[in-house]
Each structure stands twice: as C-alpha cells, then as structure tokens.
Design a protein around this motif. Sequence first.
Motif, PDB file in Angstrom:
ATOM      1  N   ALA A 112       0.830  -1.205   0.000  1.00 38.45           N
ATOM      2  CA  ALA A 112       0.000   0.000   0.000  1.00 38.45           C
ATOM      3  C   ALA A 112       0.866   1.258   0.000  1.00 38.45           C
ATOM      4  N   ALA A 113       1.900   1.271   0.842  1.00 35.74           N
ATOM      5  CA  ALA A 113       2.787   2.435   0.905  1.00 35.74           C
ATOM      6  C   ALA A 113       3.584   2.580  -0.388  1.00 35.74           C
ATOM      7  N   ARG A 114       3.968   1.451  -0.945  1.00 40.34           N
ATOM      8  CA  ARG A 114       4.719   1.484  -2.207  1.00 40.34           C
ATOM      9  C   ARG A 114       3.861   2.081  -3.321  1.00 40.34           C
ATOM     10  N   GLN A 115       2.598   1.692  -3.383  1.00 37.36           N
ATOM     11  CA  GLN A 115       1.704   2.245  -4.391  1.00 37.36           C
ATOM     12  C   GLN A 115       1.483   3.738  -4.162  1.00 37.36           C
ATOM     13  N   GLN A 116       1.363   4.126  -2.888  1.00 36.84           N
ATOM     14  CA  GLN A 116       1.223   5.545  -2.561  1.00 36.84           C
ATOM     15  C   GLN A 116       2.444   6.329  -3.041  1.00 36.84           C
ATOM     16  N   LEU A 117       3.617   5.772  -2.809  1.00 39.78           N
ATOM     17  CA  LEU A 117       4.842   6.419  -3.262  1.00 39.78           C
ATOM     18  C   LEU A 117       4.865   6.531  -4.788  1.00 39.78           C
ATOM     19  N   ASP A 118       4.504   5.466  -5.468  1.00 35.62           N
ATOM     20  CA  ASP A 118       4.488   5.478  -6.924  1.00 35.62           C
ATOM     21  C   ASP A 118       3.560   6.570  -7.445  1.00 35.62           C
TER      22      ASP A 118
END
Length: 297
Positions: free
Chosen positions: A281-287
């Motif tokens: 979830a955090a990775r997608q937010q960063l992307d």
Amino acid sequence: MFTGLSAFPLTPMNETAIDEAAFVRIIERLADAKVHSIGALGSTGSYMYLTREERKRVAQLAVENANGVPVMVGIGALRTRDVLHYAEDAQQSGVSAVLLAPVSYQPLTEREVFSLYETVARSLTVPLCIYDNPRVTHFNFSDRLIGEIAQLPQVGGIKIPPVSSDPAEARARVDKLRSLVPSHVKIGISGDFAAAAGLNAGCDTWYSVLGGLFPKTCLPIIHAAQTGDTAEIVRLSDRLEPVWDLFRQHGGLRVIAAAAELLGCAPSPNLPQPIQPLDEAARQQLDDILQQLELNA
C-alpha cells in the motif's frame, strides 16, 4: 566541501553482497547532476550494516565514479579502534572528507564522545564532519560539546538535526551554533522536511536523502538558498510535502529504497535485513506521488 547540496545515496544490497552495479548507477546519476558533494555510507547508505571490506569497496566505487565530485563517507562504529580503521580505509580510497557519528550500544558521556573525536581527528589528513543524529545514536550533543569538538584540527563541518519550523527559532539556533564554532566550520541541515527551515536560517549545506536519488529535484532548492530567495525555497519544499510525509511515516531509508526500485535504479530487495521494504500500500502511494510530482527521472 561543506556547502551546497550533499547527496546521500542508497547502498543497494542483499544478504549476500552489495549490488555494485546498482550503486555505481546511482553515483553516476549524482555526478551527472553535478551535486556539490556525495555522502556515501551515511545512514541512507546503511554503513552500520556493512563489513570493513564492504565499506572500503563502497568508498572506492563512490570516488571512482563521482567524476570529480567530492565524496564524504561515514566512518562511525561501536569502537574507536574500528573508527580509525574505517578512517584509514576511506583516506586510502581518496575521499575528500569523513562523517562521524558517536555510535554506541552503551550510553556515552560527553567526555567519551569528545575523546572519540579527538582521537580520530589526530589520525586524519582530510576534513571531518560532526554528525549529530540523536534519533539514531540516542546521544544528544550539548552546545558546549559541539563548540569544543569544532576546535579540533580537521573539523570542517557539522551535520545538525532538524531545526524548528518557526523561522525566528531556527535562525536563533543556527546563530547560536555559529557563535560557538570557528568561522571555517560550516553548518549543514539534515532531515529533508526541515531543509527549507534550515537553509532559510542560514545553514550552508543540505545533507539530503532525497537528493541522493533525485538530485535534479533538490538542486533548485539549494540554488534558491544561494541567491537568498527564501520564498522560493519554501515553495519548492512545500511542493514535496507528500514525500516528506512518507519520510515521517516510514523513514527516509525505506522510502528512498522503494523509489530506487520504482525508477529501475536498484533491484528488490535492496535493504539489509532485518529492515523490511515498504508494504504494497505504501509502495503504491509512493508510486502515485512520484508520478504526480513527475519525479520519474
């Protein structure tokens, strides 16, 4: 050496070895952008997780691929004996400066910390930067101690933790430090979310995690500082608030490691265990943030 943007790169690795090719790609990225210095083996470079030989190799690779950009490397360790070994290796690798934090397992006294810096300074032929990072080291420098250490030969810079967001308080903090250290000792700000406050308060250097992967995003902030454009510093930093918020939530190391993967600069995994990468979830937010801010080059 201790002015402008000092970019602190990730050291990509797995549990077997350092990914030398990925590290070189990142260093070349910084050199191409013409950052003012490169801070290899800082906290973002995971120096405390590496062996002596790994640290020496990272220092060599950084210097060899920096294309003339000055390189500073971290030499912190639990024992003074080991710090001296790392300092020797760094100097033999051709670094322009070293960065030293008072790393310890047992809580250190001010006398012990002064002794560390005094001993190391005597062994150096390159400048030393004092690394004040209480969040990681759990040691809090007093102003008196900073002033005393700054008088030692070879000390050329101080890397301070975030200053107050209140402009008057931030300026008072930097002015107080300047009154305690020799005029040649430069003061630099760390904690990217506090960079604008520190630069507008008169700091000479920005020691940047984000700059270690996105130098072209961070250099305009330094350029604004060098021309005294305080409003532009704030504007450019405020634009990056979604990134700063992720740094606060997850730590700059995890965020920048994930960003390096998303950009294709480093593989996954690239962090030393037991440190874990961002969850999905955090990775997608960063992307999403990287795309929105166009931080994709």
